[in-house]
Design an enzyme around this catalytic site. Structure first.
Site, PDB file in Angstrom:
ATOM      1  N   LYS A 172      -2.402   8.157  -0.805  1.00  0.00           N
ATOM      2  CA  LYS A 172      -2.628   7.270  -2.027  1.00  0.00           C
ATOM      3  C   LYS A 172      -2.999   5.941  -1.776  1.00  0.00           C
ATOM      4  O   LYS A 172      -2.056   5.027  -1.182  1.00  0.00           O
ATOM      5  CB  LYS A 172      -1.376   7.317  -3.020  1.00  0.00           C
ATOM      6  CG  LYS A 172      -1.665   6.631  -4.340  1.00  0.00           C
ATOM      7  CD  LYS A 172      -0.425   6.049  -5.132  1.00  0.00           C
ATOM      8  CE  LYS A 172      -0.362   4.552  -4.905  1.00  0.00           C
ATOM      9  NZ  LYS A 172      -1.673   3.783  -5.557  1.00  0.00           N
ATOM     10  N   GLU A 247       6.539  -0.280   6.597  1.00  0.00           N
ATOM     11  CA  GLU A 247       5.900  -1.561   7.038  1.00  0.00           C
ATOM     12  C   GLU A 247       6.026  -2.612   5.787  1.00  0.00           C
ATOM     13  O   GLU A 247       4.974  -2.266   5.130  1.00  0.00           O
ATOM     14  CB  GLU A 247       4.664  -1.303   7.574  1.00  0.00           C
ATOM     15  CG  GLU A 247       4.454  -0.323   8.827  1.00  0.00           C
ATOM     16  CD  GLU A 247       5.008  -0.678  10.092  1.00  0.00           C
ATOM     17  OE1 GLU A 247       5.444  -2.028  10.192  1.00  0.00           O
ATOM     18  OE2 GLU A 247       5.186  -0.039  11.094  1.00  0.00           O
TER      19      GLU A 247
HETATM   20  P1  NDP Z   1       2.890  -3.035  -3.035  1.00  0.00           P
HETATM   21  O1  NDP Z   1       4.002  -2.663  -2.481  1.00  0.00           O
HETATM   22  O2  NDP Z   1       2.668  -3.369  -4.384  1.00  0.00           O
HETATM   23  O3  NDP Z   1       1.910  -1.579  -2.934  1.00  0.00           O
HETATM   24  C1  NDP Z   1       1.752  -0.670  -1.713  1.00  0.00           C
HETATM   25  C2  NDP Z   1       1.299   0.642  -2.319  1.00  0.00           C
HETATM   26  O4  NDP Z   1       2.513   1.176  -2.792  1.00  0.00           O
HETATM   27  C3  NDP Z   1       0.267   0.718  -3.270  1.00  0.00           C
HETATM   28  O5  NDP Z   1      -0.420   1.723  -2.959  1.00  0.00           O
HETATM   29  C4  NDP Z   1       1.113   0.751  -4.567  1.00  0.00           C
HETATM   30  O6  NDP Z   1       0.397   1.467  -5.380  1.00  0.00           O
HETATM   31  C5  NDP Z   1       2.104   1.614  -4.246  1.00  0.00           C
HETATM   32  N1  NDP Z   1       3.349   1.757  -5.036  1.00  0.00           N
HETATM   33  C6  NDP Z   1       3.742   0.946  -6.022  1.00  0.00           C
HETATM   34  N2  NDP Z   1       4.968   1.336  -6.621  1.00  0.00           N
HETATM   35  C7  NDP Z   1       5.372   2.415  -5.959  1.00  0.00           C
HETATM   36  C8  NDP Z   1       6.198   3.355  -6.211  1.00  0.00           C
HETATM   37  N3  NDP Z   1       7.223   3.178  -7.413  1.00  0.00           N
HETATM   38  N4  NDP Z   1       6.540   4.450  -5.479  1.00  0.00           N
HETATM   39  C9  NDP Z   1       5.322   4.740  -4.428  1.00  0.00           C
HETATM   40  N5  NDP Z   1       4.443   3.973  -4.287  1.00  0.00           N
HETATM   41  C10 NDP Z   1       4.270   2.702  -5.028  1.00  0.00           C
HETATM   42  O7  NDP Z   1       2.137  -3.990  -1.933  1.00  0.00           O
HETATM   43  P2  NDP Z   1       0.388  -4.432  -2.309  1.00  0.00           P
HETATM   44  O8  NDP Z   1      -0.233  -3.652  -2.493  1.00  0.00           O
HETATM   45  O9  NDP Z   1       0.740  -5.714  -3.408  1.00  0.00           O
HETATM   46  O10 NDP Z   1       0.390  -5.123  -0.944  1.00  0.00           O
HETATM   47  C11 NDP Z   1       0.579  -6.412  -0.322  1.00  0.00           C
HETATM   48  C12 NDP Z   1       2.119  -6.284   0.264  1.00  0.00           C
HETATM   49  O11 NDP Z   1       2.107  -5.393   1.550  1.00  0.00           O
HETATM   50  C13 NDP Z   1       2.623  -7.464   0.901  1.00  0.00           C
HETATM   51  O12 NDP Z   1       3.843  -7.584   0.777  1.00  0.00           O
HETATM   52  C14 NDP Z   1       2.117  -7.405   2.345  1.00  0.00           C
HETATM   53  O13 NDP Z   1       3.123  -8.186   3.197  1.00  0.00           O
HETATM   54  C15 NDP Z   1       2.387  -5.810   2.475  1.00  0.00           C
HETATM   55  N6  NDP Z   1       1.972  -5.497   3.925  1.00  0.00           N
HETATM   56  C16 NDP Z   1       2.594  -5.173   5.049  1.00  0.00           C
HETATM   57  C17 NDP Z   1       1.932  -4.755   6.361  1.00  0.00           C
HETATM   58  C18 NDP Z   1       2.644  -4.507   7.310  1.00  0.00           C
HETATM   59  O14 NDP Z   1       2.243  -3.801   8.438  1.00  0.00           O
HETATM   60  N7  NDP Z   1       4.047  -4.660   7.211  1.00  0.00           N
HETATM   61  C19 NDP Z   1       0.443  -4.824   6.246  1.00  0.00           C
HETATM   62  C20 NDP Z   1      -0.202  -4.982   4.878  1.00  0.00           C
HETATM   63  C21 NDP Z   1       0.449  -5.532   3.756  1.00  0.00           C
HETATM   64  P3  NDP Z   1      -0.442   0.348  -6.691  1.00  0.00           P
HETATM   65  O15 NDP Z   1      -1.351  -0.408  -5.734  1.00  0.00           O
HETATM   66  O16 NDP Z   1      -0.973   1.433  -7.699  1.00  0.00           O
HETATM   67  O17 NDP Z   1       0.519  -0.275  -7.286  1.00  0.00           O
END
Ligand code: NDP
Length: 486
Positions: A172, A247
């Site tokens: 997803k 991550e």
């Molecule tokens: P989110 O946590 O909002 O979303 C990440 C993914 O999880 C999306 O596909 C999102 O879907 C999905 N998601 C949201 N709610 C749920 C749920 N209840 N159950 C399962 N999946 C869910 O992060 P962002 O997309 O806003 O990305 C930014 C964040 O990612 C920042 O905090 C950044 O630091 C982190 N990040 C970490 C990295 C690492 O390697 N440590 C690398 C890159 C980013 P949807 O978009 O539809 O809400």
């Protein structure tokens, strides 16, 4: 306008209930695609498809699957420009960055895991009277959930090792940036990857993501995203004893020591702060500078920040595009306001960028790169993840203070140290509570190395053998030699 579909069991199909979501280009505010707003029933279909082909895919040898990865890399490479253009349009990032990082590294993720697997020796442990053989099996069907900042790059970082180790996939992508995941699905379809090995289900996190977490048929979850979502992932999946890799977010420190090469440190700090509009989990959003060089450093740093070319992402000369969405723009702006309320001084930026670039449906989500000084390192702006083009600048008097400031964070993902004394840099690096530290460089990646964070930045490591371990189960087979009675 594109009409994106789910890819389940080798078939492109809409959500079962026909619902859709709009996908926007954040630089032009234009709606560019619709995607399925899938639900639990769509995920269930994908899990069944993935499970039904698990034994066939898992029965191939690792070398046969490595050959598949090479084929995928070749096919993606042939679409390099298409991927870069699509990623730039979906995220608002500059085309130069989308070419150099997103498109290129997605190819190299597949290429790397193919080559790396061919170098792995059979794991054996010899005893005086027996031999241990470590046998790897796939975990089974795994769920891959990825964020919007580096969409195909981060998805391919999981898909490649998951396929290599014989797993089948339900993926997803973020619903804000679904387009290049769709290109991957199209590519795998063209290559005739067995139906069901890779399934893509589009939709919202709390609907599709949550259903993936809850599906009993999914045996492992590799998640990249925010820490708050990571908590939900852990809370849901851990009681089901699913394998978990998290991550998560970061609030990384860039530490500039007094003996740093200033030009190199300024270039590195600017790149670390504002690459991809500060929307990389590894971005250095807290800059800690030795007080004795702070005036000089700050002057050069601000000059460099003000020279960043911001504007139309599709122009080759653009260095910074928009942020990911109008909502995210408002979130970053709220931190600028908070910084002022906390007593900070905006040294540059702080306002929306008047790029003169207007899309057909409105003005995109552009914000000038923003630097805020005079805030305590304990302030909210200096401790909470903003994930946008805003950084805070702080000074320290001693190295011990620098370490204490760097570690004053609930996060521990990455960091960088800038010094001409490499021993000192290495020594300081080990005192920072974090998963990755660069000395005199930033985002210099060797894909064999462990990648991941400590504290609230995640659990587990990916990369090289750590990804291979995560996506496999190991059975130790101990074969006794000599007479049976011994
Ligand atoms: P989110 O946590 O909002 O979303 C990440 C993914 O999880 C999306 O596909 C999102 O879907 C999905 N998601 C949201 N709610 C749920 C749920 N209840 N159950 C399962 N999946 C869910 O992060 P962002 O997309 O806003 O990305 C930014 C964040 O990612 C920042 O905090 C950044 O630091 C982190 N990040 C970490 C990295 C690492 O390697 N440590 C690398 C890159 C980013 P949807 O978009 O539809 O809400």
């Amino acid at each position: 306008m594109l009409e994106i579909k789910n890819y389940i069991g080798g078939v492109f199909q809409p959500a079962l209930d026909g619902e859709t979501l709009d996908d926007f280009n954040p630089a032009t505010a234009q709606c560019i695609a619709t995607i399925p707003r899938s639900k639990a029933a769509d995920v269930e279909l994908a899990v069944v498809a993935a499970q039904s082909t698990q034994s066939e895919w898992g029965a191939l040898s690792m070398m046969e699957r490595a050959d598949w990865l090479d084929r995928i890399a070749d096919a993606l490479e042939a679409k390099h420009e298409h991927i870069a253009q699509t990623e730039s349009m979906d995220t608002g990032k500059p085309i130069s960055l989308a070419r150099r990082v997103d498109a290129s590294r997605s190819v190299s993720n597949f290429r790397f895991f193919a080559e790396f697997s061919r170098e792995q020796p059979q794991m054996t442990f010899e005893m005086a009277d027996a031999m241990n053989y470590v046998h790897r099996s796939p975990v089974g069907t795994v769920g891959l959930i990825t964020p919007w900042n580096l969409p195909l790059y981060l998805l391919s970082w999981k898909v490649a090792p998951a396929l290599l180790m014989g797993n089948t996939i339900v993926a997803k992508p973020s619903e804000i940036t679904p387009l290049t995941a769709n290109i991957l699905a199209e590519t795998l379809h063209e290559l005739e990857l067995p139906p069901g090995v890779f399934n893509l289900v589009h939709g919202l996190g709390p609907e599709v993501g949550q259903s993936i977490l809850e599906a009993p048929g999914i045996k492992g979850i590799s998640f990249t995203g925010g820490t708050a979502t990571g908590r939900i992932v852990a809370r849901t999946a851990a009681p089901m004893f699913k394998k978990l890799s998290l991550e998560l977010g970061g609030k990384n420190a860039t530490i500039v020591l007094r003996d740093a090469d200033l030009t190199q440190a300024v270039d590195g700090a600017v790149r670390a702060a504002f690459s991809n509009s500060g929307q990389v989990c590894l971005c250095g959003s807290r800059i800690l500078v030795d007080a004795s060089i702070a005036d000089n450093f700050t002057k050069l740093f601000i000059e460099k920040v003000e020279s960043i070319q911001i504007g139309n992402p599709s122009l080759a000369e653009t260095v910074m595009g928009s942020v990911i969405s109008p909502e995210h723009l408002e979130k970053v702006e709220s931190y600028i306001e908070l910084g002022l309320a906390e007593g900070g001084t905006v040294l540059t930026g702080g306002t929306r960028a008047m790029t003169g670039f207007k899309g057909p449906d409105g003005i995109g989500a552009f914000l000038r790169p923003t630097v805020v000084a005079d805030l305590p390192h304990t302030s909210r702006c200096a401790t909470e993840e903003i994930f946008g083009p805003m950084v805070t600048l702080h000074t320290f008097d001693t190295e011990e203070q620098a370490v204490e400031m760097a570690n004053h964070s609930e996060y521990g993902l990455a960091g960088s140290v800038w010094t001409t004394d490499l021993e000192r840099g290495r020594d300081l690096a080990t005192k920072i509570e974090t998963g990755i530290v660069w000395v005199n460089t930033w985002l210099h990646r060797d894909l064999r190395t462990p990648f991941g964070g400590v504290k609230n930045s995640g659990v587990g490591r990916e990369g090289g053998k750590w990804s291979m371990e995560f996506f496999s189960e190991m059975t130790n087979v101990c074969v006794k030699s000599g007479k049976l009675s011994e």
